[in-house]
Design an enzyme around this catalytic site. Structure first.
Site, PDB file in Angstrom:
ATOM      1  N   GLY A  43      58.614 -38.416 -22.787  1.00 36.45           N
ATOM      2  CA  GLY A  43      57.914 -39.101 -21.704  1.00 36.45           C
ATOM      3  C   GLY A  43      57.208 -40.316 -22.274  1.00 36.45           C
ATOM      4  O   GLY A  43      56.914 -40.359 -23.467  1.00 36.45           O
ATOM      5  N   PRO A  44      56.931 -41.294 -21.421  1.00 33.58           N
ATOM      6  CA  PRO A  44      56.286 -42.510 -21.912  1.00 33.58           C
ATOM      7  C   PRO A  44      54.896 -42.241 -22.475  1.00 33.58           C
ATOM      8  O   PRO A  44      54.307 -41.191 -22.209  1.00 33.58           O
ATOM      9  CB  PRO A  44      56.215 -43.395 -20.665  1.00 33.58           C
ATOM     10  CG  PRO A  44      56.405 -42.490 -19.498  1.00 33.58           C
ATOM     11  CD  PRO A  44      57.185 -41.309 -19.981  1.00 33.58           C
ATOM     12  N   GLY A  46      51.142 -41.932 -22.793  1.00 36.36           N
ATOM     13  CA  GLY A  46      50.155 -41.673 -21.751  1.00 36.36           C
ATOM     14  C   GLY A  46      50.633 -40.701 -20.686  1.00 36.36           C
ATOM     15  O   GLY A  46      49.910 -40.380 -19.746  1.00 36.36           O
ATOM     16  N   GLY A  48      51.111 -37.576 -20.981  1.00 37.78           N
ATOM     17  CA  GLY A  48      50.407 -36.298 -21.049  1.00 37.78           C
ATOM     18  C   GLY A  48      51.019 -35.306 -22.027  1.00 37.78           C
ATOM     19  O   GLY A  48      50.753 -34.108 -21.943  1.00 37.78           O
ATOM     20  N   LYS A  49      51.791 -35.800 -22.982  1.00 39.83           N
ATOM     21  CA  LYS A  49      52.457 -34.908 -23.938  1.00 39.83           C
ATOM     22  C   LYS A  49      51.428 -34.188 -24.814  1.00 39.83           C
ATOM     23  O   LYS A  49      51.503 -32.976 -25.013  1.00 39.83           O
ATOM     24  CB  LYS A  49      53.471 -35.695 -24.792  1.00 39.83           C
ATOM     25  CG  LYS A  49      54.513 -36.422 -23.941  1.00 39.83           C
ATOM     26  CD  LYS A  49      55.524 -37.204 -24.760  1.00 39.83           C
ATOM     27  CE  LYS A  49      54.944 -38.418 -25.484  1.00 39.83           C
ATOM     28  NZ  LYS A  49      54.437 -39.457 -24.561  1.00 39.83           N
ATOM     29  N   THR A  50      50.468 -34.937 -25.343  1.00 41.47           N
ATOM     30  CA  THR A  50      49.426 -34.323 -26.173  1.00 41.47           C
ATOM     31  C   THR A  50      48.574 -33.366 -25.341  1.00 41.47           C
ATOM     32  O   THR A  50      48.242 -32.264 -25.776  1.00 41.47           O
ATOM     33  CB  THR A  50      48.532 -35.422 -26.800  1.00 41.47           C
ATOM     34  OG1 THR A  50      49.362 -36.298 -27.562  1.00 41.47           O
ATOM     35  CG2 THR A  50      47.472 -34.824 -27.703  1.00 41.47           C
ATOM     36  N   GLU A 172      56.313 -34.920 -33.405  1.00 42.23           N
ATOM     37  CA  GLU A 172      57.171 -35.560 -34.390  1.00 42.23           C
ATOM     38  C   GLU A 172      56.558 -36.880 -34.848  1.00 42.23           C
ATOM     39  O   GLU A 172      56.069 -37.640 -34.026  1.00 42.23           O
ATOM     40  CB  GLU A 172      58.517 -35.825 -33.718  1.00 42.23           C
ATOM     41  CG  GLU A 172      59.647 -36.046 -34.638  1.00 42.23           C
ATOM     42  CD  GLU A 172      60.941 -35.997 -33.836  1.00 42.23           C
ATOM     43  OE1 GLU A 172      61.658 -35.022 -33.990  1.00 42.23           O
ATOM     44  OE2 GLU A 172      61.195 -36.915 -33.043  1.00 42.23           O
TER      45      GLU A 172
HETATM   46  P1  ADP Z   1      45.468 -40.218 -33.243  1.00 42.39           P
HETATM   47  O1  ADP Z   1      46.780 -40.614 -33.868  1.00 42.39           O
HETATM   48  O2  ADP Z   1      45.496 -40.171 -31.719  1.00 42.39           O
HETATM   49  O3  ADP Z   1      44.280 -40.939 -33.771  1.00 42.39           O
HETATM   50  P2  ADP Z   1      45.585 -37.808 -34.908  1.00 42.39           P
HETATM   51  O4  ADP Z   1      46.376 -38.580 -35.906  1.00 42.39           O
HETATM   52  O5  ADP Z   1      44.370 -37.103 -35.359  1.00 42.39           O
HETATM   53  O6  ADP Z   1      45.200 -38.676 -33.600  1.00 42.39           O
HETATM   54  O7  ADP Z   1      46.531 -36.715 -34.246  1.00 42.39           O
HETATM   55  C1  ADP Z   1      47.800 -37.082 -33.764  1.00 42.39           C
HETATM   56  C2  ADP Z   1      47.958 -36.553 -32.369  1.00 42.39           C
HETATM   57  O8  ADP Z   1      47.959 -35.136 -32.380  1.00 42.39           O
HETATM   58  C3  ADP Z   1      46.828 -36.987 -31.458  1.00 42.39           C
HETATM   59  O9  ADP Z   1      47.392 -37.395 -30.234  1.00 42.39           O
HETATM   60  C4  ADP Z   1      45.983 -35.754 -31.308  1.00 42.39           C
HETATM   61  O10 ADP Z   1      45.376 -35.652 -30.048  1.00 42.39           O
HETATM   62  C5  ADP Z   1      47.009 -34.669 -31.470  1.00 42.39           C
HETATM   63  N1  ADP Z   1      46.440 -33.424 -32.002  1.00 42.39           N
HETATM   64  C6  ADP Z   1      45.674 -33.249 -33.093  1.00 42.39           C
HETATM   65  N2  ADP Z   1      45.375 -31.963 -33.261  1.00 42.39           N
HETATM   66  C7  ADP Z   1      45.980 -31.297 -32.242  1.00 42.39           C
HETATM   67  C8  ADP Z   1      46.084 -29.943 -31.861  1.00 42.39           C
HETATM   68  N3  ADP Z   1      45.494 -28.960 -32.543  1.00 42.39           N
HETATM   69  N4  ADP Z   1      46.816 -29.635 -30.765  1.00 42.39           N
HETATM   70  C9  ADP Z   1      47.430 -30.586 -30.056  1.00 42.39           C
HETATM   71  N5  ADP Z   1      47.366 -31.881 -30.365  1.00 42.39           N
HETATM   72  C10 ADP Z   1      46.666 -32.237 -31.444  1.00 42.39           C
HETATM   73  P1  ADP Z   2      50.775 -38.842 -24.406  1.00 42.56           P
HETATM   74  O1  ADP Z   2      50.558 -37.844 -25.501  1.00 42.56           O
HETATM   75  O2  ADP Z   2      51.996 -38.563 -23.580  1.00 42.56           O
HETATM   76  O3  ADP Z   2      50.741 -40.258 -24.864  1.00 42.56           O
HETATM   77  P2  ADP Z   2      48.113 -38.025 -23.567  1.00 42.56           P
HETATM   78  O4  ADP Z   2      48.184 -36.584 -23.240  1.00 42.56           O
HETATM   79  O5  ADP Z   2      47.554 -38.430 -24.876  1.00 42.56           O
HETATM   80  O6  ADP Z   2      49.564 -38.673 -23.360  1.00 42.56           O
HETATM   81  O7  ADP Z   2      47.277 -38.776 -22.457  1.00 42.56           O
HETATM   82  C1  ADP Z   2      47.522 -38.614 -21.055  1.00 42.56           C
HETATM   83  C2  ADP Z   2      46.488 -39.448 -20.286  1.00 42.56           C
HETATM   84  O8  ADP Z   2      45.202 -38.864 -20.457  1.00 42.56           O
HETATM   85  C3  ADP Z   2      46.382 -40.868 -20.773  1.00 42.56           C
HETATM   86  O9  ADP Z   2      46.102 -41.677 -19.654  1.00 42.56           O
HETATM   87  C4  ADP Z   2      45.195 -40.814 -21.723  1.00 42.56           C
HETATM   88  O10 ADP Z   2      44.555 -42.061 -21.791  1.00 42.56           O
HETATM   89  C5  ADP Z   2      44.315 -39.779 -21.066  1.00 42.56           C
HETATM   90  N1  ADP Z   2      43.496 -39.037 -22.029  1.00 42.56           N
HETATM   91  C6  ADP Z   2      43.936 -38.431 -23.152  1.00 42.56           C
HETATM   92  N2  ADP Z   2      42.920 -37.780 -23.779  1.00 42.56           N
HETATM   93  C7  ADP Z   2      41.818 -37.990 -23.015  1.00 42.56           C
HETATM   94  C8  ADP Z   2      40.442 -37.567 -23.106  1.00 42.56           C
HETATM   95  N3  ADP Z   2      40.018 -36.806 -24.113  1.00 42.56           N
HETATM   96  N4  ADP Z   2      39.606 -37.985 -22.145  1.00 42.56           N
HETATM   97  C9  ADP Z   2      40.018 -38.730 -21.090  1.00 42.56           C
HETATM   98  N5  ADP Z   2      41.283 -39.155 -20.946  1.00 42.56           N
HETATM   99  C10 ADP Z   2      42.182 -38.782 -21.885  1.00 42.56           C
END
Ligand code: ADP
Ligand code: ADP
Length: 235
Positions: A43-44, A46, A48-50, A172
């Site tokens: 998915g693109p 933002g 919501g994958k994380t 990944e």
């Molecule tokens: P970012 O690259 O956003 O600064 P990090 O390098 O710390 O963050 O982590 C990479 C991604 O993995 C981030 O999107 C973060 O939210 C996610 N992440 C880190 N720990 C966890 C976890 N325990 N479960 C799910 N997602 C995680």
């Molecule tokens: P992806 O991993 O697909 O890039 P994220 O799950 O990181 O997507 O984010 C989904 C949406 O939620 C994005 O619009 C992001 O800006 C928002 N978001 C992510 N983490 C937070 C947070 N802790 N608080 C508020 N908004 C968040």
């Protein structure tokens, strides 16, 4: 039971980075992940994958719908049970310090030698470690230097394996891995996916092609789920 089920899940961030948000991240997302196999989440940015991973780990409660782990509603499970069932592969190389063994047993200091050996085998690291003069007790340098990028990634995977999760979550790396390294990591994920459910946020097309099923996140919903042949046929 499937390893993970989302039934009509709704979730909106109410605090944090961009809060207060009114746009839901998930708005009626439903899908199911079988107990074995590799699932690619795409998915693109933002989409919501994380967030999806974090909901599987119960970092936040959902606003609507249900998340099930092994058929049980995550909201009713003790948090320790959730932590035991779900293993997130932490891939921050900066966290790699000390010896290989210390890195492996970081979350499981009680892990016995057999469990360590099994995780090392599954991650395809046995031949690598056998070649090191100090074996498992080899000191890794700064940020895991002494191992290649792919080996570090597999060490992170082995560390999560030691937790014996029912579901392994992996984001990944977007960084470039050479073709051989990429294949090694893919082989390891395939092997692990015969034991547990592996869910990977896929940044590489090869992972999507390799996956047993694909979850496409877009606009707060799961637009499609199935094998890639099905998805392509749909267009
Ligand atoms: P970012 O690259 O956003 O600064 P990090 O390098 O710390 O963050 O982590 C990479 C991604 O993995 C981030 O999107 C973060 O939210 C996610 N992440 C880190 N720990 C966890 C976890 N325990 N479960 C799910 N997602 C995680
Ligand atoms: P992806 O991993 O697909 O890039 P994220 O799950 O990181 O997507 O984010 C989904 C949406 O939620 C994005 O619009 C992001 O800006 C928002 N978001 C992510 N983490 C937070 C947070 N802790 N608080 C508020 N908004 C968040």
């Amino acid at each position: 039971h499937p390893a993970v089920e989302f039934h009509n899940v709704r979730f909106t961030y109410r605090r944090g980075r961009q809060a207060p948000r009114t746009t839901p991240v998930l708005d009626g997302a439903s899908f199911s992940v079988p107990a074995r196999g590799l699932t690619a989440v795409v998915g693109p940015s933002g989409a919501g994958k994380t967030t999806l991973f974090q909901l599987i780990e119960r970092f936040y409660p959902v606003d609507g719908g249900r998340v099930l782990l092994g058929g049980r509603d995550i909201a009713t499970l003790p948090l320790d049970t959730v932590r035991g069932l779900v293993g997130y592969v932490q891939q921050d190389s900066a966290a790699l310090r000390g010896t290989i063994r210390e890195n492996l047993t970081y979350a499981r200091p009680d892990a016995d030698e057999d469990a360590v050996r099994e995780a090392v085998e599954m991650a395809g690291l046995a031949p690598v470690i056998a070649r090191l003069p100090d074996g498992l007790d080899t000191e890794l340098g700064d940020q895991g230097s002494g191992l290649s990028g792919g080996q570090r990634q597999r060490l992170c995977i082995a560390r999560t394996l030691l937790q014996r999760p029912a579901v392994m979550l992996l984001d990944e790396a977007t960084s470039h891995l050479d073709a051989d390294t990429e294949r090694e990591v893919r082989d390891v994920l395939r092997r692990i996916s015969r034991r547990c459910a592996v869910i990977a946020v896929a940044h590489r097309i090869s992972t999507v092609i390799d996956a047993d099923r694909i979850v496409v996140l877009d606009g707060g919903r799961v637009r499609a789920t199935g094998v890639h042949q099905d998805l392509m046929a749909r267009d």
